[in-house]
Design an enzyme around this catalytic site. Structure first.
Site, short mmCIF file in Angstrom:
data_model
loop_
_atom_site.label_atom_id
_atom_site.label_comp_id
_atom_site.label_asym_id
_atom_site.label_seq_id
_atom_site.Cartn_x
_atom_site.Cartn_y
_atom_site.Cartn_z
N TRP A 123 4.78 -1.47 5.84
CA TRP A 123 5.24 -2.73 6.43
C TRP A 123 4.21 -3.84 6.32
O TRP A 123 4.45 -4.96 6.80
CB TRP A 123 5.66 -2.49 7.90
CG TRP A 123 6.90 -1.66 8.01
CD1 TRP A 123 7.72 -1.29 6.97
CD2 TRP A 123 7.47 -1.09 9.19
NE1 TRP A 123 8.77 -0.53 7.43
CE2 TRP A 123 8.64 -0.39 8.80
CE3 TRP A 123 7.11 -1.09 10.54
CZ2 TRP A 123 9.44 0.29 9.70
CZ3 TRP A 123 7.91 -0.42 11.45
CH2 TRP A 123 9.06 0.26 11.04
N LYS A 124 3.06 -3.54 5.74
CA LYS A 124 2.04 -4.56 5.49
C LYS A 124 1.83 -5.42 6.76
O LYS A 124 1.90 -4.89 7.86
CB LYS A 124 2.43 -5.39 4.26
CG LYS A 124 2.66 -4.49 3.04
CD LYS A 124 2.81 -5.22 1.73
CE LYS A 124 3.05 -4.22 0.60
NZ LYS A 124 3.12 -4.85 -0.72
N HIS A 166 -4.91 0.80 -0.83
CA HIS A 166 -3.80 -0.02 -1.36
C HIS A 166 -4.39 -1.15 -2.22
O HIS A 166 -5.46 -1.68 -1.91
CB HIS A 166 -2.98 -0.59 -0.21
CG HIS A 166 -1.71 -1.23 -0.68
ND1 HIS A 166 -1.67 -2.50 -1.19
CD2 HIS A 166 -0.44 -0.75 -0.77
CE1 HIS A 166 -0.43 -2.78 -1.56
NE2 HIS A 166 0.33 -1.73 -1.31
N GLU A 199 -3.77 -4.16 -2.38
CA GLU A 199 -4.07 -5.40 -1.65
C GLU A 199 -5.43 -5.30 -0.98
O GLU A 199 -6.16 -6.29 -0.87
CB GLU A 199 -2.94 -5.70 -0.66
CG GLU A 199 -1.70 -6.20 -1.40
CD GLU A 199 -0.38 -5.85 -0.74
OE1 GLU A 199 -0.35 -5.49 0.44
OE2 GLU A 199 0.65 -5.94 -1.46
N GLU A 259 0.84 2.64 -7.86
CA GLU A 259 1.45 1.33 -7.65
C GLU A 259 0.88 0.34 -8.65
O GLU A 259 -0.19 -0.24 -8.43
CB GLU A 259 1.14 0.84 -6.23
CG GLU A 259 1.71 1.71 -5.14
CD GLU A 259 1.93 0.94 -3.85
OE1 GLU A 259 3.07 0.91 -3.39
OE2 GLU A 259 0.98 0.33 -3.34
N GLY A 302 5.79 -6.50 -5.14
CA GLY A 302 6.30 -7.75 -4.57
C GLY A 302 6.78 -8.74 -5.61
O GLY A 302 7.01 -9.91 -5.30
N GLY A 338 7.54 -1.41 -0.13
CA GLY A 338 7.11 -2.57 0.66
C GLY A 338 8.32 -3.32 1.18
O GLY A 338 8.96 -2.90 2.15
N GLY A 339 8.68 -4.40 0.52
CA GLY A 339 9.74 -5.31 0.97
C GLY A 339 11.02 -4.63 1.43
O GLY A 339 11.56 -4.95 2.50
P1 13P Z 1 7.04 -3.93 -2.80
O1 13P Z 1 7.98 -2.77 -2.62
O2 13P Z 1 7.32 -5.07 -1.89
O3 13P Z 1 6.90 -4.31 -4.24
O4 13P Z 1 5.58 -3.39 -2.34
C1 13P Z 1 5.11 -2.22 -2.85
C2 13P Z 1 3.89 -1.82 -2.10
O5 13P Z 1 2.86 -2.43 -2.20
C3 13P Z 1 4.00 -0.66 -1.20
O6 13P Z 1 2.75 -0.26 -0.76
#
Ligand code: 13P
Length: 252
Positions: free
Chosen positions: A10-11, A95, A97, A167, A173, A234-235
């Site tokens: 869920w970031k 991750h 990010e 990933e 994203g 993610g999203g």
């Molecule tokens: P998205 O599914 O939004 O592309 O994000 C992937 C992600 O970074 C899951 O950790």
């Protein structure tokens, strides 16, 4: 047989109220789901309340990061045992990010993963190449270096408590999912690398998740690949209906 893992990252989204509401919405949609390890990873501040909301369900709790020390003068950090205390069974580590924006390196990922595993958590260790690296033909070299660095000094027993998430940074994203073939190619490479480092039994047992624009309409194809054992989402994990559709990929 490897139990698939579908994990929602869920970031930096959702208040405590939003996160607990989402879990309450998700619970009935996945109550009948068997043979899938379901995980959600809310922000730190929501962890213990989400743990209460999911008690007795088949949903498991992950944090999005941790530190490697148990306690001490480390302002702002959270130790693995405190994640266990908050109700976590899993933690996402490394991750992209965090690697991109917060100075995470293979060395810190390794320290965090070891500490998380020592505390009894399942460590979801992330690796992935950037677009530049892919376009210059460095994908396998990058993945190999990240994986070797991240699981350095692991025993096979420690590895058994780890999950690897592939990933590709260019797919996160962006709505640009890796094709099934592109993902499978890297997953097979990761599994062969695990075989080289830890032996065949470890390679066959380890779950390798794909992450990067996973949606209800592409999960089934991804999961049909022999080396894709789940997804880090993610999203599409932020809404109960789309996340449940991904979790229930077998019946859709
Ligand atoms: P998205 O599914 O939004 O592309 O994000 C992937 C992600 O970074 C899951 O950790």
């Amino acid at each position: 047989m490897r139990t698939p893992v579908i994990a929602g990252n869920w970031k930096l989204f959702k208040t405590i109220a939003e996160a607990t509401a989402m879990v309450n919405e998700l619970k009935p949609l996945v109550a009948g789901t068997v043979g899938v390890e379901i995980v959600v990873a809310p922000v730190f501040t929501a962890l213990s309340r989400v743990a209460e909301a999911m008690a007795g369900s088949n949903i498991r709790l992950a944090a999005q990061d941790c530190y490697w020390e148990e306690e001490g003068a480390f302002t702002g950090e959270v130790a693995p045992k405190l994640l266990v205390d908050a109700g976590c069974s899993h933690v996402i580590i490394g991750h992209s990010e965090r690697r991109q924006y917060f100075g995470e390196t293979d060395e810190t990922v390794n320290k965090k993963a070891k500490a998380a595993i020592a505390a009894g958590l399942s460590a979801i260790v992330c690796v992935g190449e950037t677009l530049d690296e892919r376009e210059s033909g460095k994908t396998f070299a990058v993945i190999e270096a990240q994986l070797k660095g991240s699981v350095a000094d692991f025993s096979a027993n420690m590895l058994a408590q780890a999950i690897i998430a592939y990933e590709p940074v260019w797919a996160i994203g962006t709505g640009k999912t890796a094709s099934e073939a592109q993902a499978q190619e890297v997953h097979a490479f990761i599994r062969s690398l695990v075989a080289k480092l830890f032996g065949q039994a470890s390679a066959e047992a380890i779950r390798i998740l794909y992450g990067g624009s996973v949606k209800p309409d592409n999960i089934k194809g991804l999961m049909s690949q022999p080396d894709i054992d789940g997804a880090l989402v993610g999203g599409a994990s932020l809404k109960a209906d789309s996340f449940a559709a991904i979790i229930n990929f077998q019946s859709n």
